[in-house]
Design an enzyme around this catalytic site. Structure first.
Site, PDB file in Angstrom:
ATOM      1  N   TYR A 144      31.849 -14.278  -9.523  1.00  0.00           N
ATOM      2  CA  TYR A 144      33.252 -13.855  -9.473  1.00  0.00           C
ATOM      3  C   TYR A 144      33.319 -12.408  -9.947  1.00  0.00           C
ATOM      4  CZ  TYR A 144      38.240 -13.556 -10.709  1.00  0.00           C
ATOM      5  OH  TYR A 144      39.558 -13.180 -10.822  1.00  0.00           O
ATOM      6  N   ASP A 239      27.709  -5.941 -11.957  1.00  0.00           N
ATOM      7  CA  ASP A 239      28.996  -6.288 -12.570  1.00  0.00           C
ATOM      8  C   ASP A 239      28.716  -6.867 -13.961  1.00  0.00           C
ATOM      9  OD1 ASP A 239      31.398  -7.201 -13.399  1.00  0.00           O
ATOM     10  OD2 ASP A 239      31.811  -8.474 -11.662  1.00  0.00           O
ATOM     11  N   LYS A 267      36.266  -6.752 -20.617  1.00  0.00           N
ATOM     12  CA  LYS A 267      36.100  -7.642 -21.780  1.00  0.00           C
ATOM     13  C   LYS A 267      35.694  -6.903 -23.070  1.00  0.00           C
ATOM     14  CE  LYS A 267      35.221 -11.493 -18.653  1.00  0.00           C
ATOM     15  NZ  LYS A 267      36.234 -12.505 -18.630  1.00  0.00           N
TER      16      LYS A 267
HETATM   17  C1  LIG Z   1      31.810 -10.836 -13.922  1.00  0.00           C
HETATM   18  C2  LIG Z   1      33.276 -10.589 -13.836  1.00  0.00           C
HETATM   19  N1  LIG Z   1      33.738  -9.573 -13.106  1.00  0.00           N
HETATM   20  C3  LIG Z   1      35.044  -9.292 -13.009  1.00  0.00           C
HETATM   21  C4  LIG Z   1      35.980 -10.068 -13.658  1.00  0.00           C
HETATM   22  C5  LIG Z   1      37.436  -9.742 -13.540  1.00  0.00           C
HETATM   23  O1  LIG Z   1      37.895  -9.235 -14.774  1.00  0.00           O
HETATM   24  P1  LIG Z   1      39.452  -9.304 -15.149  1.00  0.00           P
HETATM   25  O2  LIG Z   1      39.776 -10.747 -15.360  1.00  0.00           O
HETATM   26  O3  LIG Z   1      39.536  -8.477 -16.398  1.00  0.00           O
HETATM   27  O4  LIG Z   1      40.193  -8.703 -14.024  1.00  0.00           O
HETATM   28  C6  LIG Z   1      35.551 -11.146 -14.428  1.00  0.00           C
HETATM   29  C7  LIG Z   1      36.518 -11.994 -15.121  1.00  0.00           C
HETATM   30  O5  LIG Z   1      36.219 -12.991 -15.703  1.00  0.00           O
HETATM   31  C8  LIG Z   1      34.169 -11.412 -14.530  1.00  0.00           C
HETATM   32  O6  LIG Z   1      33.700 -12.426 -15.261  1.00  0.00           O
END
Ligand SMILES: Cc1ncc(COP(=O)(O)O)c(C=O)c1O
Length: 433
Positions: A144, A239, A267
């Site tokens: 995700y 990511d 985060k």
């Molecule tokens: C690996 C990863 N990328 C992107 C995101 C998206 O981040 P946000 O919820 O701050 O938009 C998340 C959210 O959990 C994530 O775990």
């Protein structure tokens, strides 16, 4: 446990907020119950509005690496707030946080701050497309990367076919540009590059997947992404929204000794405030406006409170030199105790762990990708979740999430968790028999 106030608060919220929550997983739908409304949190504990105390292993889905309401962070935010909440103009803390990130992550020279992980990955894709002049993005099933249109695409029917939108409202045309491959499958990645490598702008990956539950990269998987992207002139986007500064001072990339072209964060770098960032080598990042032609902007980007919180958290992590070793020991303890309690009770589980990220999968098979994760017994997970919460252990309400350890978890927290886990395994055993 009395949770009547939460129940009422949820009924009230549903009148005014879609599904009663501002992010779907919070609704606890996967575990057949209603969410707890949280009143406050401190250290490793959260307290709901009925006054129940829980050992928290969600940690706001990852940011609270040092525990809740850590003094160095709340103090920094208080001081920043007294000087103004937002300027919409540069402030020194932005540069300080960007500089610290570049010092910690060797493949990054330049960083752009945004407001969420979604914004970071969305902007990274635009940058990759702008830089390479290509359209196709490769992502992996079960990873995700936030909710932008190009990334809400699920796998098509064959390994090398384009996907389809995984949300209503995403035009099917977007799916034409997103190729979804199985995680950890070097062969299908190689075939995709052999077939259309010259059209691929970027490969985006969670270097340790956390969003299908924890799935570590197989030997050679990240190296294959690095090699193939370099060979075909595509970009490697790591990511690290979840793993950044969690798995090592330089994230999962540091742990596995890999460099990426663009790295995305969120985060932990916000210390609990809404922050995201993307960074990379100077020649790539110079494509971002106003230096270059790839437009990206934000009214609240680099917000002084958010920068103060993130900077305080990262500085605190840097000062605490053995923090990663300590958290590794806590993780190893939970992993081995979980495994032996499940084994004692004859409950088939797989415990996947990388450092402070752990998932207990209810299955007989190794979990190595989305297909094997999806084969888990989610009914059993539901029972496990509800029995753990009844014992004061707050876990992510889905089989396909990670448990997050923080520096604030004490030995006594972990012992209580192991005790609860053992009790829950024996309950599951009785139900199964
Ligand atoms: C690996 C990863 N990328 C992107 C995101 C998206 O981040 P946000 O919820 O701050 O938009 C998340 C959210 O959990 C994530 O775990």
């Amino acid at each position: 446990m009395n949770t009547e106030k939460s129940k009422k608060a949820f009924d009230e919220a549903k009148k005014y907020i879609p599904g009663g929550v501002n992010s779907p997983v919070r609704a606890f739908k996967n575990v057949g119950t209603y969410p707890l409304f949280i009143a406050r949190a401190k250290g490793s504990k959260i307290y709901d509005i009925d006054g129940n105390e829980f050992i928290d292993f969600v940690g706001s889905w990852g940011p609270m690496f040092l525990g809740h309401a850590k003094e160095c962070i709340t103090e920094a935010v208080r001081t920043a707030a007294e000087n103004g909440l937002s300027f919409g103009a540069p402030c020194a803390a932005e540069t300080e946080l960007a500089k610290l990130i570049t010092e910690l992550v060797p493949c990054i020279d330049v960083v752009r701050m945004v407001n969420s992980g979604t914004e970071a990955t969305m902007s990274a894709l635009r940058l990759a497309r702008g830089y390479t002049g290509r359209n196709i993005i490769v992502k992996f099933e079960g990873c995700y990367h936030g909710h932008s249109d190009s990334l809400l695409i699920k796998a098509g029917s064959g390994a090398a076919t384009f996907g389809s939108a995984s949300s209503a409202g995403v035009p099917e045309d977007f799916a034409k540009y997103t190729l979804v491959l199985p995680y950890n499958d070097i062969d299908s990645l190689t075939k995709a590059f052999n077939k259309m490598g010259n059209e691929i702008a970027a490969v985006i990956v969670e270097p340790v997947a956390g969003n299908m539950g924890v799935v570590p990269p197989a030997d050679g998987f990240l190296q294959a992404i690095r090699r193939l992207t370099a060979e075909y002139g595509s970009l490697f986007i790591a990511d690290e929204v979840m793993t950044g500064f969690r798995l090592s001072p330089s994230g999962a990339l540091g742990l596995y000794g890999i460099d990426a072209d663009i790295v995305t964060f969120g985060k932990i770098i916000g210390g609990g405030m809404p922050v995201g960032a993307y960074g990379g080598k100077r020649d790539i990042m110079e494509f971002v406006s106003p230096s270059g032609p790839v437009y990206q902007a934000g009214t609240l980007s680099g917000n002084p409170l958010a920068m103060a919180a993130g900077l305080a958290q990262l500085q605190c992590i840097c000062r605490h030199t053995n923090i990663y070793d300590e958290i590794e020991k806590k993780g190893a303890y939970l992993e081995s105790e979980f495994k032996s309690a499940a084994e004692r009770n004859g409950i088939p589980v797989r415990v996947n762990r990388v450092g402070s990220m752990i998932s207990v999968f209810f299955t007989d098979n190794d979990v190595i990708d989305f297909k094997t994760a999806s084969a888990c017994d989610t009914e059993r997970f539901k029972l496990y979740f509800n029995e753990m919460i009844n014992r004061g252990i707050y876990l992510a309400p889905s089989q396909f999430e990670s448990l997050f350890l923080s520096d604030a978890h004490t030995d006594s927290d972990l012992e209580k968790t192991v005790q609860a886990f053992g009790e829950v395994m024996s309950i599951i055993k009785k139900i199964v028999v």
